[in-house]
Design a protein around this motif. Structure first.
Motif, PDB file in Angstrom:
ATOM      1  N   ASN A  52       0.815  -1.221   0.000  1.00 35.88           N
ATOM      2  CA  ASN A  52       0.000   0.000   0.000  1.00 35.88           C
ATOM      3  C   ASN A  52       0.847   1.270   0.000  1.00 35.88           C
ATOM      4  N   SER A  53       1.922   1.262   0.769  1.00 41.48           N
ATOM      5  CA  SER A  53       2.759   2.461   0.880  1.00 41.48           C
ATOM      6  C   SER A  53       3.363   2.849  -0.456  1.00 41.48           C
ATOM      7  N   PHE A  54       3.687   1.850  -1.272  1.00 40.58           N
ATOM      8  CA  PHE A  54       4.252   2.142  -2.585  1.00 40.58           C
ATOM      9  C   PHE A  54       3.219   2.833  -3.464  1.00 40.58           C
ATOM     10  N   ARG A  55       1.994   2.369  -3.438  1.00 38.48           N
ATOM     11  CA  ARG A  55       0.952   2.973  -4.275  1.00 38.48           C
ATOM     12  C   ARG A  55       0.661   4.410  -3.851  1.00 38.48           C
ATOM     13  N   ARG A  56       0.768   4.688  -2.560  1.00 36.31           N
ATOM     14  CA  ARG A  56       0.477   6.046  -2.087  1.00 36.31           C
ATOM     15  C   ARG A  56       1.511   7.062  -2.552  1.00 36.31           C
ATOM     16  N   LEU A  57       2.680   6.613  -2.969  1.00 31.80           N
ATOM     17  CA  LEU A  57       3.721   7.538  -3.405  1.00 31.80           C
ATOM     18  C   LEU A  57       3.292   8.384  -4.600  1.00 31.80           C
ATOM     19  N   LYS A  58       2.331   7.886  -5.377  1.00 34.60           N
ATOM     20  CA  LYS A  58       1.913   8.635  -6.570  1.00 34.60           C
ATOM     21  C   LYS A  58       1.178   9.925  -6.194  1.00 34.60           C
ATOM     22  N   HIS A  59       0.727  10.031  -4.951  1.00 34.56           N
ATOM     23  CA  HIS A  59       0.011  11.232  -4.513  1.00 34.56           C
ATOM     24  C   HIS A  59       0.783  11.988  -3.438  1.00 34.56           C
ATOM     25  N   LYS A  60       2.109  11.839  -3.446  1.00 31.83           N
ATOM     26  CA  LYS A  60       2.951  12.577  -2.501  1.00 31.83           C
ATOM     27  C   LYS A  60       3.892  13.504  -3.261  1.00 31.83           C
ATOM     28  N   THR A  61       4.093  14.690  -2.710  1.00 33.01           N
ATOM     29  CA  THR A  61       4.910  15.722  -3.334  1.00 33.01           C
ATOM     30  C   THR A  61       6.366  15.303  -3.422  1.00 33.01           C
ATOM     31  N   GLN A  62       7.007  15.681  -4.536  1.00 27.11           N
ATOM     32  CA  GLN A  62       8.457  15.568  -4.644  1.00 27.11           C
ATOM     33  C   GLN A  62       9.087  16.905  -4.243  1.00 27.11           C
ATOM     34  N   VAL A  63       8.977  17.926  -5.077  1.00 20.68           N
ATOM     35  CA  VAL A  63       9.470  19.265  -4.738  1.00 20.68           C
ATOM     36  C   VAL A  63       8.345  20.285  -4.798  1.00 20.68           C
ATOM     37  N   PHE A  64       7.582  20.269  -5.887  1.00 19.80           N
ATOM     38  CA  PHE A  64       6.541  21.278  -6.094  1.00 19.80           C
ATOM     39  C   PHE A  64       5.218  20.800  -5.505  1.00 19.80           C
ATOM     40  N   LEU A  65       4.668  21.563  -4.567  1.00 20.23           N
ATOM     41  CA  LEU A  65       3.417  21.204  -3.911  1.00 20.23           C
ATOM     42  C   LEU A  65       2.239  21.473  -4.841  1.00 20.23           C
ATOM     43  N   GLY A  69      -0.115  20.703 -13.428  1.00 18.52           N
ATOM     44  CA  GLY A  69       0.397  20.069 -14.634  1.00 18.52           C
ATOM     45  C   GLY A  69       0.579  18.592 -14.413  1.00 18.52           C
ATOM     46  N   ASP A  70       0.514  17.833 -15.507  1.00 20.02           N
ATOM     47  CA  ASP A  70       0.580  16.372 -15.410  1.00 20.02           C
ATOM     48  C   ASP A  70       2.002  15.826 -15.404  1.00 20.02           C
ATOM     49  N   HIS A  71       2.993  16.657 -15.701  1.00 20.85           N
ATOM     50  CA  HIS A  71       4.327  16.128 -15.960  1.00 20.85           C
ATOM     51  C   HIS A  71       5.334  16.412 -14.859  1.00 20.85           C
ATOM     52  N   TYR A  72       4.906  17.026 -13.772  1.00 20.69           N
ATOM     53  CA  TYR A  72       5.805  17.225 -12.636  1.00 20.69           C
ATOM     54  C   TYR A  72       5.995  15.907 -11.885  1.00 20.69           C
ATOM     55  N   ARG A  73       7.166  15.763 -11.314  1.00 16.70           N
ATOM     56  CA  ARG A  73       7.458  14.509 -10.592  1.00 16.70           C
ATOM     57  C   ARG A  73       6.659  14.426  -9.300  1.00 16.70           C
ATOM     58  N   THR A  74       6.285  13.218  -8.968  1.00 20.85           N
ATOM     59  CA  THR A  74       5.755  12.885  -7.654  1.00 20.85           C
ATOM     60  C   THR A  74       6.792  11.998  -6.962  1.00 20.85           C
ATOM     61  N   ARG A  75       6.499  11.632  -5.735  1.00 22.03           N
ATOM     62  CA  ARG A  75       7.418  10.736  -5.039  1.00 22.03           C
ATOM     63  C   ARG A  75       7.510   9.377  -5.747  1.00 22.03           C
ATOM     64  N   LEU A  76       6.446   8.967  -6.419  1.00 21.29           N
ATOM     65  CA  LEU A  76       6.463   7.692  -7.139  1.00 21.29           C
ATOM     66  C   LEU A  76       7.333   7.775  -8.387  1.00 21.29           C
ATOM     67  N   THR A  77       7.167   8.820  -9.196  1.00 21.00           N
ATOM     68  CA  THR A  77       7.983   8.913 -10.402  1.00 21.00           C
ATOM     69  C   THR A  77       9.458   9.094 -10.041  1.00 21.00           C
ATOM     70  N   HIS A  78       9.726   9.808  -8.953  1.00 19.59           N
ATOM     71  CA  HIS A  78      11.106   9.894  -8.471  1.00 19.59           C
ATOM     72  C   HIS A  78      11.648   8.505  -8.159  1.00 19.59           C
ATOM     73  N   THR A  79      10.866   7.707  -7.450  1.00 21.49           N
ATOM     74  CA  THR A  79      11.297   6.359  -7.075  1.00 21.49           C
ATOM     75  C   THR A  79      11.596   5.514  -8.304  1.00 21.49           C
ATOM     76  N   LEU A  80      10.764   5.607  -9.316  1.00 18.78           N
ATOM     77  CA  LEU A  80      10.977   4.827 -10.536  1.00 18.78           C
ATOM     78  C   LEU A  80      12.238   5.290 -11.267  1.00 18.78           C
ATOM     79  N   GLU A  81      12.499   6.591 -11.268  1.00 20.21           N
ATOM     80  CA  GLU A  81      13.714   7.090 -11.908  1.00 20.21           C
ATOM     81  C   GLU A  81      14.957   6.643 -11.141  1.00 20.21           C
ATOM     82  N   VAL A  82      14.881   6.662  -9.816  1.00 20.80           N
ATOM     83  CA  VAL A  82      15.997   6.164  -9.005  1.00 20.80           C
ATOM     84  C   VAL A  82      16.244   4.689  -9.314  1.00 20.80           C
ATOM     85  N   SER A  83      15.182   3.916  -9.403  1.00 20.27           N
ATOM     86  CA  SER A  83      15.312   2.488  -9.686  1.00 20.27           C
ATOM     87  C   SER A  83      15.995   2.252 -11.025  1.00 20.27           C
TER      88      SER A  83
END
Length: 346
Positions: A52-65, A69-83
């Motif tokens: 569950n915690s992994f799925r919630r990352l898609k609705h958590k802020t990375q830098v911009f609150l 726009g649809d193309h700003y990073r979320t905590r989930l997209t950051h995680t995928l890029e790190v991976s």
């Protein structure tokens, strides 16, 4: 041979001497039967991916609150890029890609809503402090599966805990640590350009001359530096931080110097920029209101967190609950608790 055993044999042949092989894991906190199909690290990756915690990352802020726009990073997209970056490093150095991926996917599971603003607020409020890397380990050890945790291997747990500012016990953990900083510095530049805060030409020329003139060029330069430098034997190093570790990975001196200059530029131009931080005060105030409310009304917490309060203390349970919230859920809970509702007489 079982598919798992075949792959374990493959690891023994393919991976470099310093890599962490899945058949040599130090094991889990609780004994568990092995899977016929997957190695231990492949199982950990899948456990994290489906939690569950992994799925919630898609609705958590990375830098911009709450960016418009649809193309700003979320905590989930950051995680995928790190991976992705970590796997590239790991594969090139013949490290264990499955262990690397598991650490990368789990490294930010404990992050708060509203990014580092939320983390800083909980750290100020909590008597014991709050750090997302420690909370990420707590998520996989305790909070997931209704309090049973994910029962991950020691190597994945170590990499998650130490991805920010500690020395991991495996080179795969080092790979994730570098991938994290490579990912965030470059996607933050990308998002800042999208937000109109930066232009590519704003980055100092002495930095771009070394690292490159685009996100892709910079990532390639930083990763190539790590890979080209190879696995470093530090058994005779005078560095006290490395005295208990035989091997490490690191960027070349020139590239590391340019990266640090780029980070300072981003800190001065973006991370402390009033335009992109204008909503942080509101976000921190919401976290503070929620924290004080639940500390004073633990009976309002969900049942699992009330149980955690009895075992670990009220503060820890409240931090567990709030840090697990998405940005949207935290806002909705704040509205429900503190914003008067309209009413009508029928």
């Amino acid at each position: 041979m079982l598919p798992r055993e075949q792959y374990e044999s493959f690891e023994m042949t393919l991976l470099c001497e310093q890599a962490c092989r899945s058949c040599e894991t130090k094991g889990r906190q609780r004994k568990a039967d092995k899977c016929d199909l997957r190695t231990e690290f492949q199982r950990d990756r899948d456990k994290i991916l489906h939690c569950n915690s992994f799925r919630r990352l898609k609705h958590k802020t990375q830098v911009f609150l709450s960016p418009a726009g649809d193309h700003y990073r979320t905590r989930l997209t950051h995680t995928l890029e790190v991976s992705q970056i970590a796997r590239t490093i790991s594969r090139a150095l013949r490290l264990n890609e499955d262990l690397t991926e598991a650490i990368a996917l789990g490294h930010d599971l404990g992050h708060t809503p509203f990014g580092h603003a939320g983390e800083r607020m909980l750290n100020e409020l909590s008597p014991d402090g709050f750090h997302h890397y420690e909370q990420s380990l707590r998520v996989v050890d305790i909070l997931e599966n209704d309090g049973d945790g994910l029962n991950l291997t020691e190597e994945v747990r170590d990499g998650i805990l130490k991805h920010t500012n500690m020395i991991a016990k495996t080179l795969e953990g080092y790979a994730v640590r570098y991938a994290d900083v490579i990912a965030y510095i470059n996607h933050d530049i990308d998002d800042s350009i999208r937000a109109g805060i930066l232009k590519e030409d704003d980055i100092p020329k002495d930095i771009t001359a070394v690292l490159g003139h685009s996100k892709s060029e910079r990532i390639t330069t930083l990763v190539s530096s790590l890979v080209g430098n190879g696995i470093i034997d530090c058994r005779d190093s005078d560095d006290v931080q490395l005295k208990d570790h035989d091997y490490t990975i690191a960027m070349t001196e020139e590239i590391d110097k340019a990266y640090k200059a780029l980070h300072k530029f981003m800190f001065d131009s973006v991370y402390t920029n009033p335009k992109c931080k204008s909503e942080e005060v509101k976000a921190k105030d919401m976290i503070a209101f929620l924290y004080e409310h639940y500390v004073g009304h633990i009976q309002k917490l969900p049942a699992m967190y009330i149980n955690l309060a009895y075992h670990y203390g009220v503060d820890r349970a409240v931090c567990d609950y709030i840090s697990g919230m998405t940005d949207g859920y935290a806002i909705e809970m704040f509205k429900e608790l503190f914003i008067p509702k309209t009413w009508t007489v029928i």
